[in-house]
Scaffold this motif. Structure first.
Motif, PDB file in Angstrom:
ATOM      1  N   VAL A   1     -33.072 -61.547  25.323  1.00 40.24           N
ATOM      2  CA  VAL A   1     -32.870 -61.256  23.906  1.00 40.24           C
ATOM      3  C   VAL A   1     -31.370 -61.108  23.695  1.00 40.24           C
ATOM      4  O   VAL A   1     -30.681 -60.505  24.529  1.00 40.24           O
ATOM      5  CB  VAL A   1     -33.615 -59.967  23.482  1.00 40.24           C
ATOM      6  CG1 VAL A   1     -33.260 -59.584  22.049  1.00 40.24           C
ATOM      7  CG2 VAL A   1     -35.124 -60.136  23.640  1.00 40.24           C
ATOM      8  N   ILE A   2     -30.879 -61.673  22.615  1.00 40.06           N
ATOM      9  CA  ILE A   2     -29.454 -61.563  22.286  1.00 40.06           C
ATOM     10  C   ILE A   2     -29.282 -60.736  21.016  1.00 40.06           C
ATOM     11  O   ILE A   2     -30.253 -60.472  20.294  1.00 40.06           O
ATOM     12  CB  ILE A   2     -28.786 -62.942  22.103  1.00 40.06           C
ATOM     13  CG1 ILE A   2     -29.360 -63.660  20.875  1.00 40.06           C
ATOM     14  CG2 ILE A   2     -28.919 -63.780  23.360  1.00 40.06           C
ATOM     15  CD1 ILE A   2     -28.564 -64.860  20.420  1.00 40.06           C
ATOM     16  N   SER A   3     -28.057 -60.368  20.747  1.00 40.24           N
ATOM     17  CA  SER A   3     -27.705 -59.742  19.480  1.00 40.24           C
ATOM     18  C   SER A   3     -26.229 -60.010  19.234  1.00 40.24           C
ATOM     19  O   SER A   3     -25.451 -60.082  20.186  1.00 40.24           O
ATOM     20  CB  SER A   3     -27.974 -58.233  19.506  1.00 40.24           C
ATOM     21  OG  SER A   3     -27.870 -57.693  18.207  1.00 40.24           O
ATOM     22  N   PHE A   4     -25.868 -60.187  17.988  1.00 42.76           N
ATOM     23  CA  PHE A   4     -24.456 -60.377  17.670  1.00 42.76           C
ATOM     24  C   PHE A   4     -24.163 -59.803  16.311  1.00 42.76           C
ATOM     25  O   PHE A   4     -25.042 -59.630  15.471  1.00 42.76           O
ATOM     26  CB  PHE A   4     -24.029 -61.842  17.766  1.00 42.76           C
ATOM     27  CG  PHE A   4     -24.813 -62.800  16.915  1.00 42.76           C
ATOM     28  CD1 PHE A   4     -24.405 -63.096  15.624  1.00 42.76           C
ATOM     29  CD2 PHE A   4     -25.937 -63.434  17.414  1.00 42.76           C
ATOM     30  CE1 PHE A   4     -25.109 -63.985  14.841  1.00 42.76           C
ATOM     31  CE2 PHE A   4     -26.651 -64.338  16.645  1.00 42.76           C
ATOM     32  CZ  PHE A   4     -26.238 -64.615  15.351  1.00 42.76           C
ATOM     33  N   THR A   5     -22.910 -59.472  16.123  1.00 42.88           N
ATOM     34  CA  THR A   5     -22.448 -58.923  14.865  1.00 42.88           C
ATOM     35  C   THR A   5     -20.951 -59.133  14.742  1.00 42.88           C
ATOM     36  O   THR A   5     -20.282 -59.453  15.728  1.00 42.88           O
ATOM     37  CB  THR A   5     -22.792 -57.417  14.753  1.00 42.88           C
ATOM     38  OG1 THR A   5     -22.542 -56.993  13.408  1.00 42.88           O
ATOM     39  CG2 THR A   5     -21.980 -56.580  15.719  1.00 42.88           C
ATOM     40  N   ALA A   6     -20.465 -58.926  13.549  1.00 41.07           N
ATOM     41  CA  ALA A   6     -19.017 -58.998  13.331  1.00 41.07           C
ATOM     42  C   ALA A   6     -18.325 -57.961  14.212  1.00 41.07           C
ATOM     43  O   ALA A   6     -18.823 -56.850  14.387  1.00 41.07           O
ATOM     44  CB  ALA A   6     -18.699 -58.741  11.862  1.00 41.07           C
ATOM     45  N   SER A   7     -17.194 -58.322  14.773  1.00 42.68           N
ATOM     46  CA  SER A   7     -16.442 -57.404  15.646  1.00 42.68           C
ATOM     47  C   SER A   7     -16.111 -56.088  14.949  1.00 42.68           C
ATOM     48  O   SER A   7     -15.980 -55.066  15.613  1.00 42.68           O
ATOM     49  CB  SER A   7     -15.143 -58.063  16.120  1.00 42.68           C
ATOM     50  OG  SER A   7     -15.422 -59.198  16.887  1.00 42.68           O
ATOM     51  N   LEU A   8     -15.987 -56.121  13.646  1.00 38.73           N
ATOM     52  CA  LEU A   8     -15.686 -54.907  12.893  1.00 38.73           C
ATOM     53  C   LEU A   8     -16.885 -53.962  12.783  1.00 38.73           C
ATOM     54  O   LEU A   8     -16.726 -52.794  12.449  1.00 38.73           O
ATOM     55  CB  LEU A   8     -15.212 -55.277  11.477  1.00 38.73           C
ATOM     56  CG  LEU A   8     -13.931 -56.101  11.376  1.00 38.73           C
ATOM     57  CD1 LEU A   8     -13.671 -56.491   9.921  1.00 38.73           C
ATOM     58  CD2 LEU A   8     -12.760 -55.334  11.954  1.00 38.73           C
TER      59      LEU A   8
END
Length: 185
Positions: free
Chosen positions: A129-136
């Protein structure tokens, strides 16, 4: 268990018509949408909600509506999402969450995300499972860390303009073999 996951305080379930108004409110809220390149108007939010419902009906899992056990209130969504094939970093289902701001900082995102990971690895037998978001978006990144995910890399989001402050993203992942060794499992 495909349409219902319970935690001590939450019920993650298929969407209901009564979720529409608070979902539209969340998608138009400046704080809730702070780390997205734009807010959704009512039509876009309603269409997105229908896509989410359809995905759960088709696959038996997806981005679940979240309600509080004590009140039955809709507070947002937590679940798994599959990105289109041209979205190159998405080589596995993504775990994600979005809650109405009045429900932030109470541990709901972490509680629900842990339950979704358990479901993903134990019931759905997913390998990763992955997850990503804006670095901020450090609050979401902290949730990723709390649920045992490891940072893999940073990347420029292909759908966010290169000069936009939200272009830079972090990518996290967790494999089933790693998940099974986390103490809270």
């Amino acid at each position: 268990m495909t349409n219902l996951i319970q935690t001590p305080r939450l019920i993650l379930r298929q969407w209901q018509d009564s979720d529409t108004a608070p979902f539209i409110q969340m998608c138009a809220d400046d704080d809730a949408m702070r780390y997205f390149s734009k807010k959704f108007d009512a039509d876009v939010a309603t269409s997105f909600m229908q896509c989410i419902r359809d995905a759960i009906d088709t696959r038996g899992w997806g981005l679940y509506a979240v309600e509080l056990k004590t009140t039955g209130e809709f507070i947002g969504f937590i679940g798994l999402h599959i990105h289109p094939p041209e979205f190159e970093i998405a080589d596995a289902p993504e775990i994600g969450w979005r809650l109405l701001p009045q429900y932030w900082h109470q541990g709901y995102a972490t509680e629900g995300a842990k339950a979704v990971l358990k479901h993903a690895f134990r019931n759905l037998r997913l390998d990763k499972v992955i997850s990503f978001t804006a670095s901020l978006n450090t609050p979401s990144e902290r949730v990723m860390q709390r649920i045992g995910m490891q940072k893999v890399r940073e990347f420029n989001h292909p759908r966010v303009p290169a000069d936009h402050p939200l272009n830079r993203h972090v990518l996290y992942e967790i494999h089933r073999s790693d998940y099974l060794h986390i103490p809270f499992c």
